[in-house]
Design a protein around this motif. Structure first.
Motif, PDB file in Angstrom:
ATOM      1  N   ASN A 199       0.809  -1.219   0.000  1.00 39.98           N
ATOM      2  CA  ASN A 199       0.000   0.000   0.000  1.00 39.98           C
ATOM      3  C   ASN A 199       0.843   1.271   0.000  1.00 39.98           C
ATOM      4  OD1 ASN A 199      -2.468  -1.336  -0.133  1.00 39.98           O
ATOM      5  ND2 ASN A 199      -2.353  -1.811   2.048  1.00 39.98           N
ATOM      6  N   VAL A 200       1.306   1.601  -1.189  1.00 41.55           N
ATOM      7  CA  VAL A 200       2.052   2.852  -1.379  1.00 41.55           C
ATOM      8  C   VAL A 200       1.109   4.037  -1.195  1.00 41.55           C
ATOM      9  CG1 VAL A 200       3.329   4.208  -3.087  1.00 41.55           C
ATOM     10  CG2 VAL A 200       3.706   1.746  -2.900  1.00 41.55           C
ATOM     11  N   ARG A 201      -0.115   3.890  -1.690  1.00 43.95           N
ATOM     12  CA  ARG A 201      -1.143   4.932  -1.544  1.00 43.95           C
ATOM     13  C   ARG A 201      -2.344   4.343  -0.828  1.00 43.95           C
ATOM     14  NH1 ARG A 201       0.699   9.832  -2.575  1.00 43.95           N
ATOM     15  NH2 ARG A 201      -1.378  10.567  -3.156  1.00 43.95           N
ATOM     16  N   THR A 202      -3.105   5.204  -0.173  1.00 45.41           N
ATOM     17  CA  THR A 202      -4.360   4.771   0.443  1.00 45.41           C
ATOM     18  C   THR A 202      -5.503   5.256  -0.432  1.00 45.41           C
ATOM     19  OG1 THR A 202      -3.370   4.976   2.608  1.00 45.41           O
ATOM     20  CG2 THR A 202      -5.761   4.854   2.550  1.00 45.41           C
ATOM     21  N   TYR A 203      -6.290   4.308  -0.890  1.00 44.36           N
ATOM     22  CA  TYR A 203      -7.416   4.641  -1.762  1.00 44.36           C
ATOM     23  C   TYR A 203      -8.715   4.491  -0.985  1.00 44.36           C
ATOM     24  CZ  TYR A 203      -4.102   4.441  -5.613  1.00 44.36           C
ATOM     25  OH  TYR A 203      -3.050   4.685  -6.442  1.00 44.36           O
ATOM     26  N   PRO A 204      -9.809   5.186  -1.333  1.00 43.04           N
ATOM     27  CA  PRO A 204      -9.957   6.072  -2.494  1.00 43.04           C
ATOM     28  C   PRO A 204      -9.421   7.489  -2.248  1.00 43.04           C
ATOM     29  CG  PRO A 204     -12.049   5.867  -1.386  1.00 43.04           C
ATOM     30  CD  PRO A 204     -11.100   4.983  -0.646  1.00 43.04           C
ATOM     31  N   ALA A 205      -8.956   7.753  -1.019  1.00 42.75           N
ATOM     32  CA  ALA A 205      -8.524   9.131  -0.746  1.00 42.75           C
ATOM     33  C   ALA A 205      -7.296   9.508  -1.577  1.00 42.75           C
ATOM     34  CB  ALA A 205      -8.209   9.266   0.746  1.00 42.75           C
ATOM     35  N   ASP A 206      -6.539   8.516  -2.029  1.00 44.90           N
ATOM     36  CA  ASP A 206      -5.312   8.733  -2.787  1.00 44.90           C
ATOM     37  C   ASP A 206      -4.309   9.580  -2.000  1.00 44.90           C
ATOM     38  OD1 ASP A 206      -3.554   8.370  -4.794  1.00 44.90           O
ATOM     39  OD2 ASP A 206      -4.459   9.795  -6.184  1.00 44.90           O
ATOM     40  N   THR A 207      -4.090   9.166  -0.781  1.00 41.01           N
ATOM     41  CA  THR A 207      -3.103   9.823   0.086  1.00 41.01           C
ATOM     42  C   THR A 207      -1.949   8.837   0.336  1.00 41.01           C
ATOM     43  OG1 THR A 207      -4.381   9.016   1.951  1.00 41.01           O
ATOM     44  CG2 THR A 207      -4.772  11.304   1.296  1.00 41.01           C
ATOM     45  N   PRO A 208      -0.801   9.333   0.807  1.00 39.26           N
ATOM     46  CA  PRO A 208       0.317   8.410   1.040  1.00 39.26           C
ATOM     47  C   PRO A 208      -0.052   7.284   2.002  1.00 39.26           C
ATOM     48  CG  PRO A 208       1.066  10.661   1.149  1.00 39.26           C
ATOM     49  CD  PRO A 208      -0.421  10.732   1.050  1.00 39.26           C
ATOM     50  N   GLY A 209       0.276   6.066   1.635  1.00 43.26           N
ATOM     51  CA  GLY A 209      -0.038   4.904   2.464  1.00 43.26           C
ATOM     52  C   GLY A 209       1.151   4.484   3.303  1.00 43.26           C
ATOM     53  N   PRO A 210       1.011   3.386   4.053  1.00 43.65           N
ATOM     54  CA  PRO A 210       2.099   2.934   4.934  1.00 43.65           C
ATOM     55  C   PRO A 210       3.375   2.551   4.172  1.00 43.65           C
ATOM     56  CG  PRO A 210       0.069   1.705   5.346  1.00 43.65           C
ATOM     57  CD  PRO A 210      -0.172   2.521   4.125  1.00 43.65           C
ATOM     58  N   PHE A 211       3.252   2.276   2.872  1.00 41.63           N
ATOM     59  CA  PHE A 211       4.404   1.869   2.074  1.00 41.63           C
ATOM     60  C   PHE A 211       4.867   2.986   1.153  1.00 41.63           C
ATOM     61  CE2 PHE A 211       5.217  -2.849   1.904  1.00 41.63           C
ATOM     62  CZ  PHE A 211       6.587  -2.713   1.708  1.00 41.63           C
ATOM     63  N   SER A 212       4.546   4.240   1.532  1.00 41.83           N
ATOM     64  CA  SER A 212       4.763   5.352   0.599  1.00 41.83           C
ATOM     65  C   SER A 212       6.236   5.572   0.275  1.00 41.83           C
ATOM     66  CB  SER A 212       4.153   6.630   1.160  1.00 41.83           C
ATOM     67  OG  SER A 212       4.755   6.913   2.397  1.00 41.83           O
ATOM     68  N   ASP A 213       7.149   5.069   1.099  1.00 44.37           N
ATOM     69  CA  ASP A 213       8.572   5.303   0.832  1.00 44.37           C
ATOM     70  C   ASP A 213       9.218   4.178   0.023  1.00 44.37           C
ATOM     71  OD1 ASP A 213       8.366   3.413   2.780  1.00 44.37           O
ATOM     72  OD2 ASP A 213       9.968   4.200   4.041  1.00 44.37           O
ATOM     73  N   LEU A 214       8.376   3.313  -0.572  1.00 47.50           N
ATOM     74  CA  LEU A 214       8.934   2.208  -1.360  1.00 47.50           C
ATOM     75  C   LEU A 214       9.701   2.745  -2.568  1.00 47.50           C
ATOM     76  CD1 LEU A 214       9.097  -0.844  -2.092  1.00 47.50           C
ATOM     77  CD2 LEU A 214       6.966  -0.540  -3.329  1.00 47.50           C
ATOM     78  N   TYR A 215      10.974   2.367  -2.671  1.00 49.87           N
ATOM     79  CA  TYR A 215      11.790   2.795  -3.805  1.00 49.87           C
ATOM     80  C   TYR A 215      12.179   1.591  -4.656  1.00 49.87           C
ATOM     81  CZ  TYR A 215      15.463   5.170  -6.427  1.00 49.87           C
ATOM     82  OH  TYR A 215      16.237   5.705  -7.434  1.00 49.87           O
ATOM     83  N   LYS A 216      12.808   0.589  -4.034  1.00 48.77           N
ATOM     84  CA  LYS A 216      13.160  -0.647  -4.754  1.00 48.77           C
ATOM     85  C   LYS A 216      12.779  -1.833  -3.875  1.00 48.77           C
ATOM     86  CE  LYS A 216      17.269   0.439  -7.521  1.00 48.77           C
ATOM     87  NZ  LYS A 216      16.946  -0.047  -8.853  1.00 48.77           N
ATOM     88  N   LEU A 217      12.099  -2.801  -4.473  1.00 50.50           N
ATOM     89  CA  LEU A 217      11.730  -3.996  -3.717  1.00 50.50           C
ATOM     90  C   LEU A 217      12.947  -4.905  -3.598  1.00 50.50           C
ATOM     91  CD1 LEU A 217       9.170  -5.349  -2.492  1.00 50.50           C
ATOM     92  CD2 LEU A 217       9.031  -6.657  -4.594  1.00 50.50           C
ATOM     93  N   GLY A 218      13.214  -5.387  -2.395  1.00 44.97           N
ATOM     94  CA  GLY A 218      14.342  -6.302  -2.191  1.00 44.97           C
ATOM     95  C   GLY A 218      13.874  -7.738  -2.272  1.00 44.97           C
ATOM     96  N   SER A 219      13.394  -8.266  -1.163  1.00 43.74           N
ATOM     97  CA  SER A 219      12.955  -9.666  -1.125  1.00 43.74           C
ATOM     98  C   SER A 219      11.598  -9.777  -0.449  1.00 43.74           C
ATOM     99  CB  SER A 219      13.940 -10.521  -0.322  1.00 43.74           C
ATOM    100  OG  SER A 219      15.224 -10.377  -0.822  1.00 43.74           O
TER     101      SER A 219
END
Lengths: 256, 414
Positions: free
Chosen positions: A97-117
């Motif tokens: 959850n990079v974004r929280t929908y439907p509000a389209d606000t930053p979600g708990p994963f908003s700082d995701l840049y590169k997925l590791g494992s």
């Protein structure tokens, strides 16, 4: 150990103002500093790749691979739904959850840049595969994914949640988001040199500022690169030339 | 006795020998759904279904353990209230009184030592001797740690590739290197055929068991008979006939029918008094006493045995036996490929190194841009380690060889 934004800003101003070359406003500084931090951060991946292919030494402080890995350390995160509630939802496929929908606000994963494992129950590493590969794997009885050897796909978000990446895990019996852990690289913060205005209209450093997350060992690189951009801003070729020569020398030293 | 202390042994003596692990619930008592107990057996705790804590549940018998509780650590009763299992963690749905003694008893042939000793099953026995094996999961994880990474010959490889080569290696080793441990005890029915086991790959030996329990080897019927794969019904011209679906009509095999009715004494040359004139015989130009008793000319040593024969009936997926084995007890020893069941996917520690060598050779030999001398090096290494594994698993013991050699001065009487 992060780099203090106030130290950098004041050093940059000090060098810039030598011989009255020009001045950099806090807003200009913030934008340039953010750009520089991202630039340096992004260069780590190729540098690491390059260094891994070279013989390394076993010294305590001069092993380049180790140093580069240390530089990435402030951005490395490992989370699950316990440490970041609501970061992973769904029952396979899962959503980050990079974004929280439907509000389209930053979600708990908003700082995701590169997925590791992706880890299942904190102990087994899933292999990241492409859709065509997984189809082939599922056809072979010897390579069927199991809970001991799960595999996953990393794909675009659903229509209703377009910015939340989808993780499809095989075998599909893995269906509890609480069993999933994710290691990833966080996106560096935007740099902010915040200020209050003094009684003479001067800018006074405010402690709410956002520091560089880069390692303290990068301070000189940060200042030089900001100076390079500052030279462009204040249209001073001398600054650009000095800074770029210095940066080139540093890069040559660190990669040869 | 030593307790698990970070070595490879993970179970306490009680867990291994008795299949039991004890706990005491928290004091003061925890709230509903908060009391948990973590089983640390080698075998994962397993419920037949989510409601199989309940003895009336259909899948209750599939549980591989029983949970007992006691207030005094003396008298235990089975805990038959709701609980759930996730990753070997038992979570009591309700509340347990403070300081309750709790026992996880894996199912054993003797029913365990708690309650009414009704934890009947074979989970404990299946774990016995497990230390001589390592799991395929461990082999794959060990391989990644030891052989894959930066600065190594294999900088990166997909786990699925390792899994494939490890499983193929286990299959190959199962055919000719690993110990053959699969066998079935069967009685030959009047049809003189038994079904091929579900995980059968090839036979090792078939023996009939005599009244002393001694194995008598049953030999393959190789050149004697055959079970034909197809038995088309022919018309007067010898043409196969077809049914409404344009497929050949199949009849019963006459070869098999004759073989089933055959008197094997006529093949082996076994003496039967009814078959020979054992009183009068024609000798030296005149009738006289003596008969053919004890005489057998042109005997074929290959078939001169009374243990019986078997042959593979590929048409019906059965193993067919000669008529003299009817109602006899046989033991079928066979090999599987080591992948049929989860419990099969284990590698003897004596062959672990050979499997690593197999995986690394398989990966390097199928990868581009690996110099041929490196591939050859690992080919030789694989071969040497496989030979070592074979020798180790052959179980050659000096004392046993000595015992056999003690009979060396005896005459071989044939």
């Amino acid at each position: 150990m992060a780099i203090n934004v106030d130290t950098v800003y004041k050093t940059v101003l000090l060098i810039l103002n030598q011989q009255q070359r020009g001045y950099m406003t806090p807003d200009e500084f913030n934008r340039v500093a953010t750009q520089v931090q991202l630039e340096i951060f992004e260069s780590y991946f190729d540098d690491l790749n390059q260094q891994i292919r070279r013989p390394q030494n076993d010294t305590e402080y001069a092993n380049r691979v180790k140093n580069l890995e240390e530089n990435l350390q402030p951005f490395e995160k490992y989370i699950n739904n316990t440490t970041s509630p609501g970061a992973i939802t769904g029952t396979n496929p899962f959503f980050l959850n990079v974004r929280t929908y439907p509000a389209d606000t930053p979600g708990p994963f908003s700082d995701l840049y590169k997925l590791g494992s992706i880890m299942y129950r904190n102990k087994t590493i899933g292999a990241f595969l492409q859709r065509n590969e997984i189809t082939q794997l599922l056809l072979s009885p010897l390579t069927q994914p199991t809970t001991n050897f799960p595999i996953y796909l990393y794909e675009a978000g659903a229509t209703a949640t377009p910015l939340n990446p989808t993780i499809s895990v095989f075998p599909t019996t893995i269906n509890l988001p609480g069993d999933i852990n994710v290691s990833y690289l966080a996106k560096p913060n935007d740099i902010q040199w915040n200020y209050d205005t003094g009684e003479f209209g001067q800018f006074l450093y405010n402690a709410t500022s956002v520091n560089f997350q880069l390692s303290a060992t990068e301070q000189t690189s940060v200042i030089l690169k900001i100076l390079l951009y500052a030279g462009v801003i204040v249209s001073d070729p001398t600054i650009i030339q000095v800074a770029s020569t210095q940066i080139q020398q540093e890069e040559q030293n660190s990669k040869s | 006795m030593a307790r698990p202390d970070g070595g490879l042994i993970q179970e306490t003596n009680e867990q291994y020998y008795a299949g039991a692990q004890g706990f005491v619930s928290a004091t003061p008592a925890l709230g509903a759904g908060q009391q948990t107990f973590t089983g640390t057996f080698n075998t994962d705790l397993s419920l037949g279904g989510v409601n199989s804590w309940n003895p009336t549940d259909t899948n209750y018998a599939l549980n591989n353990f029983k949970l007992y509780t006691s207030a005094d650590d003396v008298t235990y009763a089975e805990y038959i209230l709701p609980y759930a299992i996730n990753d070997n963690v038992i979570t009591i749905t309700g509340t347990l009184p403070a300081a309750t003694y709790v026992i996880i008893q894996m199912k054993a042939l003797d029913g365990g030592s708690f309650g009414n000793r009704t934890a009947l099953g074979q989970t404990v026995e299946d774990n016995y001797g497990g230390y001589s094996y390592t799991s395929l999961v461990d082999v794959i994880n060990n391989f990644i740690v030891g052989y894959v990474g930066d600065g190594k010959l294999i900088p990166h490889v997909k786990r699925s590739d390792i899994m494939f080569h490890a499983k193929r290696g286990l299959q190959e080793f199962s055919y000719d290197t690993l110990k053959s441990i699969k066998s079935q005890e069967l009685t030959i029915p009047p049809s003189l055929a038994v079904i091929i086991p579900q995980d059968y790959v090839n036979y090792v030996r078939i023996s009939s068991i005599d009244i002393l329990g001694v194995k008598r080897i049953v030999y393959p019927a190789n050149n004697l008979t055959i079970s034909p794969f197809s038995t088309p019904i022919q018309d007067q011209q010898g043409q196969p006939t077809q049914d409404n679906f344009s497929e050949n009509l199949e009849g019963t095999s006459q070869t098999e029918a004759r073989w089933r009715q055959a008197d094997d004494a006529l093949i082996t040359g076994e003496f039967r008094s009814g078959n020979f004139a054992n009183f009068f015989d024609y000798y030296d130009g005149s009738w006289g006493l003596g008969g053919y008793y004890g005489r057998r000319y042109g005997m074929e040593p290959q078939i001169a045995q009374i243990n019986g024969w078997f042959n593979m009936n590929e048409r019906e997926g059965r193993i067919a036996f000669s008529s003299n084995l009817k109602d006899r007890l046989i033991v079928l020893e066979y090999i599987s490929d080591g992948l049929a069941y989860e419990e099969d996917t284990k590698i003897p520690k004596l062959a672990e190194e050979a499997l690593y060598a197999h995986i690394i050779y398989s990966i390097l030999s199928t990868r581009i841009n690996v110099q041929e001398y490196i591939v050859q090096r690992f080919k030789k290494e694989r071969s040497a380690k496989l030979r070592n594994a074979k020798i180790r698993l052959s179980n050659i013991k000096l004392d046993e060889i000595t015992q056999v050699m003690r009979g060396k001065s005896k005459w071989i009487k044939h």
